[in-house]
Scaffold this motif. Structure first.
Motif, PDB file in Angstrom:
ATOM      1  N   GLY A 187     -11.502  -0.957  -6.144  1.00 42.91           N
ATOM      2  CA  GLY A 187     -10.831   0.159  -5.488  1.00 42.91           C
ATOM      3  C   GLY A 187     -11.757   0.998  -4.641  1.00 42.91           C
ATOM      4  N   TRP A 188     -12.573   0.336  -3.817  1.00 41.82           N
ATOM      5  CA  TRP A 188     -13.549   1.038  -2.989  1.00 41.82           C
ATOM      6  C   TRP A 188     -12.985   1.341  -1.603  1.00 41.82           C
ATOM      7  N   GLY A 189     -13.333   2.476  -1.073  1.00 40.29           N
ATOM      8  CA  GLY A 189     -13.042   2.814   0.316  1.00 40.29           C
ATOM      9  C   GLY A 189     -11.576   2.717   0.660  1.00 40.29           C
ATOM     10  N   LEU A 190     -11.249   1.897   1.640  1.00 42.00           N
ATOM     11  CA  LEU A 190      -9.867   1.723   2.081  1.00 42.00           C
ATOM     12  C   LEU A 190      -8.984   1.117   0.998  1.00 42.00           C
ATOM     13  N   ALA A 191      -9.608   0.510  -0.009  1.00 48.30           N
ATOM     14  CA  ALA A 191      -8.835  -0.078  -1.113  1.00 48.30           C
ATOM     15  C   ALA A 191      -8.657   0.891  -2.280  1.00 48.30           C
ATOM     16  N   ASP A 192      -9.109   2.114  -2.134  1.00 48.23           N
ATOM     17  CA  ASP A 192      -9.007   3.108  -3.204  1.00 48.23           C
ATOM     18  C   ASP A 192      -7.549   3.572  -3.323  1.00 48.23           C
ATOM     19  N   PRO A 193      -6.887   3.321  -4.455  1.00 48.64           N
ATOM     20  CA  PRO A 193      -5.476   3.714  -4.592  1.00 48.64           C
ATOM     21  C   PRO A 193      -5.269   5.227  -4.584  1.00 48.64           C
ATOM     22  N   ASN A 197      -3.053  10.180   0.228  1.00 52.39           N
ATOM     23  CA  ASN A 197      -2.882  11.370   1.064  1.00 52.39           C
ATOM     24  C   ASN A 197      -3.752  11.300   2.315  1.00 52.39           C
ATOM     25  N   ASN A 198      -4.957  10.777   2.169  1.00 54.89           N
ATOM     26  CA  ASN A 198      -5.839  10.668   3.327  1.00 54.89           C
ATOM     27  C   ASN A 198      -5.379   9.574   4.287  1.00 54.89           C
ATOM     28  N   LEU A 199      -4.820   8.500   3.747  1.00 57.02           N
ATOM     29  CA  LEU A 199      -4.260   7.476   4.624  1.00 57.02           C
ATOM     30  C   LEU A 199      -3.086   8.037   5.420  1.00 57.02           C
ATOM     31  N   GLU A 200      -2.333   8.944   4.830  1.00 60.01           N
ATOM     32  CA  GLU A 200      -1.226   9.578   5.543  1.00 60.01           C
ATOM     33  C   GLU A 200      -1.731  10.390   6.729  1.00 60.01           C
ATOM     34  N   LYS A 201      -2.878  11.041   6.571  1.00 61.85           N
ATOM     35  CA  LYS A 201      -3.463  11.803   7.671  1.00 61.85           C
ATOM     36  C   LYS A 201      -3.967  10.879   8.782  1.00 61.85           C
ATOM     37  N   ILE A 202      -4.474   9.726   8.377  1.00 63.55           N
ATOM     38  CA  ILE A 202      -4.983   8.769   9.360  1.00 63.55           C
ATOM     39  C   ILE A 202      -3.843   8.064  10.082  1.00 63.55           C
ATOM     40  N   LEU A 203      -2.744   7.783   9.345  1.00 63.48           N
ATOM     41  CA  LEU A 203      -1.598   7.043   9.900  1.00 63.48           C
ATOM     42  C   LEU A 203      -0.332   7.898   9.790  1.00 63.48           C
ATOM     43  N   PRO A 204      -0.272   9.023  10.508  1.00 54.56           N
ATOM     44  CA  PRO A 204       0.860   9.946  10.352  1.00 54.56           C
ATOM     45  C   PRO A 204       2.195   9.374  10.811  1.00 54.56           C
ATOM     46  N   LYS A 205       2.168   8.378  11.683  1.00 53.11           N
ATOM     47  CA  LYS A 205       3.411   7.805  12.197  1.00 53.11           C
ATOM     48  C   LYS A 205       3.984   6.728  11.287  1.00 53.11           C
ATOM     49  N   VAL A 206       3.198   6.331  10.286  1.00 47.77           N
ATOM     50  CA  VAL A 206       3.678   5.337   9.322  1.00 47.77           C
ATOM     51  C   VAL A 206       4.198   6.098   8.102  1.00 47.77           C
ATOM     52  N   GLU A 207       5.492   6.137   7.929  1.00 46.46           N
ATOM     53  CA  GLU A 207       6.090   6.980   6.902  1.00 46.46           C
ATOM     54  C   GLU A 207       6.001   6.386   5.500  1.00 46.46           C
ATOM     55  N   ASN A 208       6.055   5.089   5.391  1.00 49.11           N
ATOM     56  CA  ASN A 208       6.079   4.440   4.078  1.00 49.11           C
ATOM     57  C   ASN A 208       4.656   4.339   3.508  1.00 49.11           C
ATOM     58  N   PRO A 209       4.380   4.944   2.345  1.00 49.40           N
ATOM     59  CA  PRO A 209       3.033   4.882   1.766  1.00 49.40           C
ATOM     60  C   PRO A 209       2.591   3.468   1.417  1.00 49.40           C
ATOM     61  N   ASP A 210       3.535   2.622   1.011  1.00 51.17           N
ATOM     62  CA  ASP A 210       3.185   1.234   0.705  1.00 51.17           C
ATOM     63  C   ASP A 210       2.739   0.496   1.962  1.00 51.17           C
ATOM     64  N   GLU A 211       3.375   0.810   3.080  1.00 54.44           N
ATOM     65  CA  GLU A 211       2.993   0.183   4.348  1.00 54.44           C
ATOM     66  C   GLU A 211       1.612   0.663   4.781  1.00 54.44           C
ATOM     67  N   ARG A 212       1.331   1.957   4.578  1.00 51.92           N
ATOM     68  CA  ARG A 212       0.003   2.471   4.926  1.00 51.92           C
ATOM     69  C   ARG A 212      -1.076   1.768   4.109  1.00 51.92           C
ATOM     70  N   ARG A 213      -0.811   1.588   2.824  1.00 55.02           N
ATOM     71  CA  ARG A 213      -1.805   0.912   1.983  1.00 55.02           C
ATOM     72  C   ARG A 213      -1.946  -0.557   2.389  1.00 55.02           C
ATOM     73  N   ARG A 214      -0.850  -1.189   2.728  1.00 56.44           N
ATOM     74  CA  ARG A 214      -0.927  -2.584   3.179  1.00 56.44           C
ATOM     75  C   ARG A 214      -1.785  -2.702   4.425  1.00 56.44           C
ATOM     76  N   MET A 215      -1.621  -1.763   5.357  1.00 57.89           N
ATOM     77  CA  MET A 215      -2.404  -1.782   6.588  1.00 57.89           C
ATOM     78  C   MET A 215      -3.891  -1.581   6.292  1.00 57.89           C
ATOM     79  N   ALA A 216      -4.189  -0.677   5.348  1.00 57.71           N
ATOM     80  CA  ALA A 216      -5.584  -0.442   4.986  1.00 57.71           C
ATOM     81  C   ALA A 216      -6.203  -1.683   4.359  1.00 57.71           C
ATOM     82  N   LEU A 217      -5.458  -2.336   3.472  1.00 58.16           N
ATOM     83  CA  LEU A 217      -5.967  -3.534   2.814  1.00 58.16           C
ATOM     84  C   LEU A 217      -6.087  -4.701   3.777  1.00 58.16           C
TER      85      LEU A 217
END
Length: 349
Positions: A187-193, A197-217
């Motif tokens: 769970g390091w860096g972009l893979a940290d579950p 909240n920080n991924l939401e700030k980076i990807l504000p136009k992506v509303e679904n949190p699961d989609e944001r995490r998928r993009m990060a992974l």
């Protein structure tokens, strides 16, 4: 000093050089970007200043100057930018992931490169920052692991597996910092579950949190793969052209992180320190490939150094050190033309 006059200071009126302030330039680059992109920007900058120097020489002295070569003085990551440009110019790394041989496309533009505290073999600080986030000082806000994880250059300064910088616990097996599974499993860096909240700030136009995490992974294996390719391209043993001289200034008297261990909870713990400048190990700056320092009487490195200077200074203090200031003009103007360092490149893999 030595005929070098900073153009920026002269044009700003900070120092009155008269009409002689066209021999020294400051190259600014975005340290967050891929070092390859910064090398491209460096080529454009050098070509622009080459034209400028030729025009000024013609206008002031009536001389047509066909050959213009630059001395580069670079601190920390700047040395990696300069060294990539020397080896490959502005060329991208191959799309198929293969490792190119150096073309020395930057050599016609350069006579000397002085690298100061450059992490040629990476730094554990980069790994820690990517995992834990980074705060430059108490006056500045903290960069979260998700934000830091978008800074490609930090991955490009990760330590190499062959230098035994990262150990798995409890078996002490050597871990590969470029292994994507290592990042995902811990769970390091972009893979940290916990970075939702920080991924939401980076990807504000992506509303679904699961989609944001998928993009990060999805981003993580691409970045780590590109980084592995970059470090291998930088580590290819190759003798630089005779017209280019490589000088190293490094610290070797400040305790510096050498080995980290991965704890069962995924955190990392520094378990050994070595000689360096507090950020970059002496061995990393030299890109020293000797595993047993008693077995060889000369340096093994993919870089054929011309000269080295070691100082009792920390990473930021190297350029302020009086010994460095006293020697820089010698490096650039007075030193012997023949290399002084015996470097064995046959043992580098």
């Amino acid at each position: 000093m030595g005929g070098y006059r900073d153009q920026g200071l002269g044009e700003a009126g900070a120092i009155d050089y008269g009409d002689r302030h066209f021999t020294c330039f400051q190259f600014d680059y975005d340290w967050r970007l891929n070092i390859v992109e910064s090398a491209k920007a460096l080529e454009k900058f050098i070509q622009e200043k080459t034209r400028y120097v030729r025009e000024e020489t013609r206008a002031r002295y009536g001389i047509e100057r066909e050959t213009v070569q630059f001395d580069i003085v670079a601190h920390s990551m700047g040395g990696l930018v300069a060294r990539y440009f020397l080896r490959y110019g502005s060329a991208d790394l191959p799309q198929d992931g293969t490792i190119p041989l150096p073309t020395w496309a930057g050599a016609p533009y350069i006579e000397n490169i002085i690298m100061i505290g450059t992490p040629n073999g990476g730094s554990l600080d980069s790994l820690q920052n990517l995992i834990e986030g980074y705060r430059p000082s108490f006056l500045y806000s903290r960069y979260s692991p998700a934000v830091i994880g978008t800074f490609i250059s930090l991955y490009q300064m990760l330590p190499r597996k062959r230098h035994h910088s990262l150990l798995r616990s409890p078996g002490q097996e050597i871990a590969d910092p470029f292994d994507v599974k290592l990042w995902e499993n811990n769970g390091w860096g972009l893979a940290d579950p916990k970075e939702g909240n920080n991924l939401e700030k980076i990807l504000p136009k992506v509303e679904n949190p699961d989609e944001r995490r998928r993009m990060a992974l999805t981003c993580l294996p691409r970045v780590l793969g590109q980084t592995r390719q970059f470090t291998k391209a930088m580590d290819v043993p190759a003798k630089s052209p005779e017209n280019v001289h490589l000088f190293l200034v490094a610290g070797d008297a400040v305790s510096t992180k050498k080995t980290a261990r991965i704890n069962p909870n995924g955190s990392i713990e520094i378990v050994a320190f070595g000689h360096g400048d507090g950020v970059v190990l002496r061995s990393s700056a030299m890109l020293d490939e000797r595993q047993d320092l008693t077995a060889f009487d000369r340096l093994i490195s993919p870089i054929n150094w011309s000269q080295m200077l070691f100082l009792f200074s920390d990473h930021l203090g190297l350029t302020k050190d009086h010994v460095f200031i006293d020697n820089i003009l010698y490096f650039l103007l007075e030193r012997l033309r023949n290399g002084l360092i015996k470097v064995d490149q046959s043992g580098v893999s």
